[in-house]
Design an enzyme around this catalytic site. Structure first.
Site, PDB file in Angstrom:
ATOM      1  N   GLY A   1     -10.019  -8.206  -1.004  1.00  0.00           N
ATOM      2  CA  GLY A   1      -8.964  -8.717  -0.276  1.00  0.00           C
ATOM      3  C   GLY A   1      -8.622  -9.857  -0.678  1.00  0.00           C
TER       4      GLY A   1
ATOM      5  NE  ARG B   1      -3.971  -1.703   1.847  1.00  0.00           N
ATOM      6  CZ  ARG B   1      -5.392  -2.571   3.033  1.00  0.00           C
ATOM      7  NH1 ARG B   1      -4.763  -2.326   3.482  1.00  0.00           N
ATOM      8  NH2 ARG B   1      -5.780  -3.122   2.510  1.00  0.00           N
TER       9      ARG B   1
ATOM     10  N   GLY C   1     -14.562  -3.808  -0.073  1.00  0.00           N
ATOM     11  CA  GLY C   1     -15.865  -3.545   0.604  1.00  0.00           C
ATOM     12  C   GLY C   1     -16.208  -2.278  -0.805  1.00  0.00           C
TER      13      GLY C   1
ATOM     14  CE  LYS D   1     -15.353 -10.612   3.218  1.00  0.00           C
ATOM     15  NZ  LYS D   1     -14.921  -8.642   2.021  1.00  0.00           N
TER      16      LYS D   1
HETATM   17  P1  ADP Z   1     -12.840 -11.345  -0.980  1.00  0.00           P
HETATM   18  O1  ADP Z   1     -11.389 -11.032   0.394  1.00  0.00           O
HETATM   19  O2  ADP Z   1     -11.930 -11.666  -2.094  1.00  0.00           O
HETATM   20  O3  ADP Z   1     -14.076 -10.867  -1.340  1.00  0.00           O
HETATM   21  P2  ADP Z   1     -14.493 -12.787   1.271  1.00  0.00           P
HETATM   22  O4  ADP Z   1     -13.698 -12.283   2.044  1.00  0.00           O
HETATM   23  O5  ADP Z   1     -16.029 -12.958   0.346  1.00  0.00           O
HETATM   24  O6  ADP Z   1     -13.176 -12.415  -0.386  1.00  0.00           O
HETATM   25  O7  ADP Z   1     -13.655 -15.072   0.831  1.00  0.00           O
HETATM   26  C1  ADP Z   1     -11.805 -15.097   1.631  1.00  0.00           C
HETATM   27  C2  ADP Z   1     -12.467 -16.079   1.943  1.00  0.00           C
HETATM   28  O8  ADP Z   1     -13.529 -17.168   1.689  1.00  0.00           O
HETATM   29  C3  ADP Z   1     -11.648 -17.123   2.157  1.00  0.00           C
HETATM   30  O9  ADP Z   1     -10.669 -17.105   3.475  1.00  0.00           O
HETATM   31  C4  ADP Z   1     -11.534 -17.926   2.014  1.00  0.00           C
HETATM   32  O10 ADP Z   1     -11.405 -19.887   2.633  1.00  0.00           O
HETATM   33  C5  ADP Z   1     -13.476 -18.733   2.279  1.00  0.00           C
HETATM   34  N1  ADP Z   1     -14.368 -19.778   1.094  1.00  0.00           N
HETATM   35  C6  ADP Z   1     -13.679 -20.315  -0.247  1.00  0.00           C
HETATM   36  N2  ADP Z   1     -14.010 -21.004  -0.771  1.00  0.00           N
HETATM   37  C7  ADP Z   1     -14.945 -21.819   0.886  1.00  0.00           C
HETATM   38  C8  ADP Z   1     -15.863 -22.463   1.232  1.00  0.00           C
HETATM   39  N3  ADP Z   1     -15.982 -23.544   0.216  1.00  0.00           N
HETATM   40  N4  ADP Z   1     -16.224 -23.049   2.119  1.00  0.00           N
HETATM   41  C9  ADP Z   1     -15.245 -21.828   3.347  1.00  0.00           C
HETATM   42  N5  ADP Z   1     -14.755 -20.728   3.007  1.00  0.00           N
HETATM   43  C10 ADP Z   1     -14.182 -20.710   1.988  1.00  0.00           C
HETATM   44 MG    MG Z   2     -11.929 -10.696   2.036  1.00  0.00          MG
END
Ligand code: ADP
Ligand code: MG
Length: 394
Positions: free
Chosen positions: A351, A35, A374, A198
Site C-alpha cells: 500500500g 478502488r 498482504g 513491517k
Molecule cells: P508497504 O505498505 O509498501 O508494504 P510498509 O507498510 O511495510 O510498506 O512500510 C511503509 C512505511 O515504512 C512507511 O510509512 C515509511 O515511512 C516507513 N519507513 C520506511 N523507511 C523507514 C525507516 N528507515 N524507519 C522507519 N520507518 C520507515
Molecule cells: Mg503499509
C-alpha cells in the site's frame, strides 16, 4: 489459467461479485475512490454481456455488527455516478435477509445492486458455511475481484465458492498475470527491492525470494535489523529484535545461493522521527547512538540505481525511507524514478509503496501496481491464496 468473466455467457444470469470497496472515508465522504474506479471495467463488461450484478464488499472493521459509519451507502452513490445508472444499496443489518434475497432475484440483466458491508456479520471473517451459503443464494456465479482480501479465507472471498462456480474479474486477472509471471517465469536478471516498516512480516518473505531472484535489495526500516546482525550499532533506528537471527541466516543463505544481496552503504539519520529534525549522512558502520536512520544516502542511491539498471524484472515492496516526510523521501523517489526509466517489467506491491509511486506521479510508468499489500506478499512468498485457489481453472 483461471477462468475469467469472459468465460461465461451472462445472459439471464446473476453475478455475485466481491469487490474491494474498502475506501477511505472522512465525515461520511469518500476521500479516494481509486478502488471503485478500478472495478468499473469488470462491472461494465458484465452489464454489456447481460448479467444482473449483486456486489458485496467490506469496509473498515465493524467487528460483526451493523455500524452506520461503515455503511456502503457512499459507495453505492459514487458507483451510480460512474456507471450512469442507479446502484441501489439494499441495506440490511444482517447483510442478507429475505428482502435482500428478493431484491437480488428481481434484478434484471444490466441492473446492479449493492448489499451492506459483509463484515456487519461476524460469520464473514470466520468463513461460516451457512453465511457463505446465504451469500451464494444471491446469484448464479461468483466473480472474485477483491485481490486485497484474497489471502484471507472469508465467507465472501472463499466460502461462497463451495456453493456456486467462481471466475475472476479483470483486476484479479491482471494481478495473476504480472505477479504470477514475476514469481514463476521472470525475465532475468530478476531483482526484488524490499523496504518499509513491517520488518516482521517481510523478513520471512525475503527467505523465499532468495530462491527466485538474482538480485535482492534491502532498504527502509528493514535494513537496520540486518545492520544489527552484521554487528553495527544502529542508534535509535527501527529494529526487529526477534528478526536478528533470521537476518544473519538470510545473509549466509544469499551468499550460498549466489544472490547479489545489497544493503545500504550510507543512510540519512535524524535525531527524531520528524521532518524538521536535523539530519546528516552517515556510513552504515558509524550511525551515532542518538540518531535514527530515515532514508538511504546518496552513495546507496547510486549503488541501487546502477544495479537496478541491469534488471529485466523488478518487484518492489516497501519504501526505502520515510517518504511521507519531504526530507526523507529522496531515496524512495530516486528508486521510483530509476524504475520508471527501466526497460523492464516493474511490479509494485504494498500500500505505501503504491502510494509513494503515485505521489511522485510515476504510477503510469510502472508495468503493474498491485492492489493488495498482504496478498501480494503472500503471493511472492509462493503461498496459495485461498480466494484465488477457489477460482475455476480453464
Ligand atoms: P508497504 O505498505 O509498501 O508494504 P510498509 O507498510 O511495510 O510498506 O512500510 C511503509 C512505511 O515504512 C512507511 O510509512 C515509511 O515511512 C516507513 N519507513 C520506511 N523507511 C523507514 C525507516 N528507515 N524507519 C522507519 N520507518 C520507515
Ligand atoms: Mg503499509
Amino acid at each position: 489459467m483461471k477462468k475469467t468473466v469472459k468465460d461465461v455467457n451472462w445472459a439471464g444470469k446473476t453475478a455475485v461479485m466481491r469487490c474491494d470497496f474498502n475506501v477511505p472515508l472522512k465525515d461520511g465522504k469518500i476521500t479516494d475512490d481509486t478502488r471503485i474506479r478500478a472495478a468499473l471495467p469488470t462491472i461494465n463488461y458484465l452489464i454489456d454481456d447481460g448479467a444482473a450484478i449483486v456486489i458485496m464488499s467490506h469496509l473498515g472493521r465493524p467487528k460483526g455488527k451493523a455500524v452506520p459509519e461503515m455503511s456502503l451507502a457512499p459507495v453505492a452513490k459514487r458507483l451510480s455516478e460512474y456507471l450512469g445508472k442507479e446502484v441501489k444499496l439494499v441495506a440490511s443489518d444482517v447483510v442478507v435477509d429475505d428482502t435482500v434475497k428478493a431484491a437480488a432475484k428481481a434484478l434484471k440483466g444490466g441492473e446492479v445492486m449493492l448489499i451492506e458491508n459483509v463484515r456487519y456479520r461476524a460469520e464473514e471473517e470466520k468463513n461460516d458455511p451457512e453465511f457463505a451459503r446465504e451469500l451464494s443464494e444471491l446469484g448464479d456465479i461468483f466473480v472474485q475481484e477483491a485481490f486485497g482480501t484474497s489471502h484471507r479465507a472469508h465467507a465472501s472471498t472463499t466460502g461462497i465458492a463451495d456453493y456456486i462456480p467462481a471466475v475472476s474479474g479483470f483486476l484479479i486477472e491482471k494481478e495473476l498475470k504480472f505477479l504470477g509471471e514475476a514469481v514463476n517465469d521472470p525475465e532475468r536478471p530478476f531483482a526484488a527491492i524490499m523496504g518499509g516498516a513491517k520488518v516482521k512480516d517481510k523478513i520471512s518473505v525475503i527467505t523465499s525470494l532468495l530462491n527466485k531472484v538474482d538480485i535482492l535489495i534491502i532498504g527502509g526500516g528493514m535494513a537496520y535489523t540486518f545492520f544489527k546482525a552484521q554487528g553495527y550499532s544502529i542508534g535509535k533506528s527501527l529494529l526487529d529484535e526477534e528478526g536478528i537471527g533470521l537476518a544473519s541466516d538470510i545473509l549466509k543463505l544469499a551468499e550460498e545461493k549466489g544472490v547479489k544481496f545489497l544493503l545500504p552503504v550510507d543512510v540519512v539519520a535524524s535525531y527524531d522521527f520528524a521532518n524538521d529534525s536535523p539530519y546528516d549522512v552517515y556510513p552504515v558502520d558509524s550511525i551515532p547512538d542518538d540518531r535514527m536512520g530515515m532514508d538511504i544516502g546518496p552513495a546507496t542511491i547510486k549503488l541501487f540505481s546502477d544495479t537496478l539498471k541491469t534488471a529485466k524484472t523488478v518487484v518492489w515492496n516497501g519504501p526505502v525511507g520515510v517518504f511521507e516526510m519531504e526530507n526523507f523521501a529522496v531515496g524512495t523517489k530516486a528508486v521510483a524514478e530509476c524504475l520508471a526509466e527501466l526497460d523492464a517489467t516493474t511490479v509494485i506491491g504494498g500500500g505505501d509503496s503504491a502510494a509513494a509511486v503515485t505521489q511522485f506521479g510515476l504510477a503510469d510508468k510502472m508495468t503493474h501496481i498491485s492492489t493488495g499489500g498482504g496478498a501480494s506478499l503472500e503471493f511472492l512468498e509462493g503461498k496459495e491464496l485461498p480466494g484465488i485457489a477457489i477460482i475455476e481453472d480453464k
